[in-house]
Design a protein around this motif. Structure first.
Motif, short mmCIF file in Angstrom:
data_model
loop_
_atom_site.label_atom_id
_atom_site.label_comp_id
_atom_site.label_asym_id
_atom_site.label_seq_id
_atom_site.Cartn_x
_atom_site.Cartn_y
_atom_site.Cartn_z
N MET A 121 41.48 40.24 28.41
CA MET A 121 40.86 39.40 29.43
C MET A 121 41.73 38.18 29.70
N ASP A 122 41.94 37.86 30.96
CA ASP A 122 42.76 36.71 31.32
C ASP A 122 42.08 35.41 30.89
N LYS A 123 42.89 34.47 30.41
CA LYS A 123 42.39 33.18 29.98
C LYS A 123 42.30 32.21 31.17
N LYS A 124 41.54 31.17 30.96
CA LYS A 124 41.46 30.09 31.94
C LYS A 124 42.13 28.85 31.36
N THR A 125 42.87 28.14 32.18
CA THR A 125 43.43 26.87 31.72
C THR A 125 42.32 25.82 31.76
N PRO A 126 42.54 24.66 31.15
CA PRO A 126 41.52 23.60 31.19
C PRO A 126 41.20 23.13 32.61
N LEU A 127 42.03 23.53 33.59
CA LEU A 127 41.84 23.08 34.97
C LEU A 127 41.23 24.15 35.87
N TYR A 128 40.73 25.22 35.30
CA TYR A 128 40.20 26.31 36.13
C TYR A 128 39.14 25.81 37.11
N ASP A 129 38.16 25.06 36.63
CA ASP A 129 37.09 24.57 37.52
C ASP A 129 37.64 23.60 38.57
N THR A 130 38.67 22.87 38.21
CA THR A 130 39.31 21.95 39.16
C THR A 130 39.96 22.73 40.29
N HIS A 131 40.62 23.84 39.96
CA HIS A 131 41.25 24.67 41.00
C HIS A 131 40.22 25.22 41.97
N VAL A 132 39.10 25.66 41.42
CA VAL A 132 38.02 26.18 42.27
C VAL A 132 37.51 25.06 43.18
N LYS A 133 37.32 23.88 42.62
CA LYS A 133 36.85 22.72 43.37
C LYS A 133 37.79 22.39 44.54
N TYR A 134 39.09 22.53 44.31
CA TYR A 134 40.09 22.18 45.33
C TYR A 134 40.44 23.36 46.25
N GLY A 135 39.71 24.46 46.12
CA GLY A 135 39.92 25.58 47.03
C GLY A 135 41.08 26.48 46.67
N GLY A 136 41.44 26.51 45.40
CA GLY A 136 42.55 27.36 44.98
C GLY A 136 42.19 28.84 45.05
N LYS A 137 43.16 29.65 45.50
CA LYS A 137 43.00 31.10 45.51
C LYS A 137 43.48 31.62 44.16
N ILE A 138 42.55 32.06 43.32
CA ILE A 138 42.84 32.38 41.93
C ILE A 138 43.35 33.81 41.77
N VAL A 139 44.44 33.95 41.01
CA VAL A 139 45.00 35.28 40.70
C VAL A 139 45.37 35.32 39.23
N PRO A 140 45.48 36.52 38.64
CA PRO A 140 45.96 36.62 37.26
C PRO A 140 47.48 36.46 37.21
N PHE A 141 47.97 35.69 36.23
CA PHE A 141 49.42 35.49 36.07
C PHE A 141 49.70 35.16 34.61
N GLY A 142 50.54 35.97 33.98
CA GLY A 142 50.95 35.70 32.61
C GLY A 142 49.80 35.63 31.63
N GLY A 143 48.72 36.35 31.92
CA GLY A 143 47.56 36.34 31.03
C GLY A 143 46.57 35.24 31.32
N PHE A 144 46.79 34.50 32.43
CA PHE A 144 45.90 33.40 32.80
C PHE A 144 45.42 33.56 34.24
N LEU A 145 44.31 32.92 34.56
CA LEU A 145 43.81 32.86 35.92
C LEU A 145 44.27 31.53 36.52
N LEU A 146 45.12 31.62 37.56
CA LEU A 146 45.75 30.44 38.13
C LEU A 146 45.75 30.51 39.65
N PRO A 147 45.86 29.37 40.32
CA PRO A 147 45.89 29.39 41.79
C PRO A 147 47.25 29.83 42.33
N ILE A 148 47.26 30.82 43.20
CA ILE A 148 48.50 31.22 43.87
C ILE A 148 48.82 30.22 44.98
N GLN A 149 47.75 29.67 45.57
CA GLN A 149 47.91 28.66 46.61
C GLN A 149 46.57 27.97 46.83
N TYR A 150 46.62 26.89 47.60
CA TYR A 150 45.40 26.20 48.02
C TYR A 150 45.24 26.39 49.53
#
Length: 362
Positions: free
Chosen positions: A1-30
């Motif tokens: 299962m992909d991990k979340k960084t401590p900023l996952y909720d912040t990315h969602v708040k700022y409209g980040g488009k979340i994708v899996p990368f390197g075992g983590f869920l991260l924003p590809i763009q805003y």
């Protein structure tokens, strides 16, 4: 299962488009999009979450001897507060990873590794441990932000003591702070621009993000995702592990000879690298002169003969064109020579060019 960084909720708040990368869920763009994020870093400033990167502490009286053996660069003269880039090779001369080593104190080193390789790197380092060295994976303890662009200095100076901001490239202050939050302030980056990589306790990462976003409003600071991070590092011709080098591709082939010190007594992979000299393959830049975008794994031809393949390729916003990095036959590598790149059966005209594609004005 992909991990979340401590900023996952912040990315969602700022409209980040979340994708899996390197075992983590991260924003590809805003919402601003990759092109605007890319241009912000080139002309103003961008803020990236890079908390997915790993941190490993190497300590003990034999630390320098150990690092000089397990890494290709030389750390003998590294001073406290300095950082140094290095590949880490296997016995065959391939690349286990590329990383940055900080000297935090005497016999105390802070090693930053790529996200997808954290467990692999840690296991490799432990497997090759010598007496007098302790190796600790502290990745879960840290958050990391990258503040990148020509206005990064001005923004950071608003929220950190200017006397504690490192002035020299590849230097760091481990006793810095941002609005009272303890932070490591490092003048490093992966974009080709001036800027900082800032480390803080994981549970403070979201607070530091908000402080920086607020401080940078007047300078045009915007949040940036993985997409812009990739196009920016491509323009600056910075290799990406798993693409431009891997367990089978030597860092020498990838153009990282500056970080391979063959005059050291020994290091893992040295004999294999020596045996593979002169190089049969080398990295080169590819600039599209026709129409189309070149991508990873596309074959490169010169005079109808296949001479290599693209390791990274995309459209680069600041340069407004399609570019790629390729590994090609050394005998066929000639700057300015016309080549063609096969993209799904269609040959696209291009030429070999020097790297980097983009270099900021000092």
């Amino acid at each position: 299962m992909d991990k979340k960084t401590p900023l996952y909720d912040t990315h969602v708040k700022y409209g980040g488009k979340i994708v899996p990368f390197g075992g983590f869920l991260l924003p590809i763009q805003y919402e601003s999009g990759i092109k605007q994020e890319h241009m912000a870093v080139r002309t103003a400033c961008g803020l990236f979450d890079v908390s997915h990167m790993g941190e490993i502490v190497v300590s003990g009286p034999k630390s320098v001897e150990y690092l000089n053996y397990v890494l290709t660069n030389d750390f003998t003269d590294l001073k406290v507060g300095q950082a140094r880039y290095s590949p880490m090779c296997n016995e065959h001369g391939g690349t286990v990873d590329d990383l940055i080593v900080y000297k935090r104190g005497e016999d105390d080193y802070f090693v930053v590794v790529n996200a997808a390789n954290i467990e692999k790197d840690f296991a490799w380092m432990v497997d090759h441990k010598i007496d007098g060295v302790e190796i600790t994976n502290v990745s879960e303890d840290w958050g990391q932000l990258a503040l990148q662009g020509p206005k990064a200095d001005a923004i950071l100076a608003k929220v950190a003591d200017p006397s504690l901001i490192p002035a020299g490239y590849y230097t760091a202050n481990f006793d810095g702070s941002i609005k009272g939050i303890p932070c490591v302030l490092s003048r490093t980056g992966y974009t080709g621009e001036d800027g900082f990589e800032i480390y803080m306790p994981a549970d403070k990462a979201a607070d530091v993000w908000e402080i920086l976003i607020e401080a940078g409003k007047e300078e045009g600071l915007i949040p940036c995702g993985l997409g812009a991070r990739d196009t920016l590092r491509m323009e600056a011709a910075m290799p990406l592990y798993g693409h431009d080098m891997n367990d089978d591709i030597s860092p020498k082939i990838a153009g990282l000879g500056f970080a391979i010190k063959m005059d050291k007594p020994d290091f893992i992979g040295k004999a294999a690298i020596e045996a593979a000299t002169p190089l049969k393959e080398r990295r080169v830049g590819i600039k599209v002169t026709g129409r189309g975008i070149i991508r990873e794994e596309c074959d490169v031809y010169r005079d109808g003969e296949k001479i290599g393949y693209i390791t990274s390729g995309t459209f680069l916003p600041y340069l407004n064109g399609s570019y790629g990095m390729a590994i090609v036959d050394s005998a066929k590598r000639e700057i300015g020579a016309a080549v063609q790149v096969d993209v799904r059966g269609r040959k696209i005209d291009a030429e070999m060019v020097k790297l980097p594609f983009y270099k900021r004005e000092q």
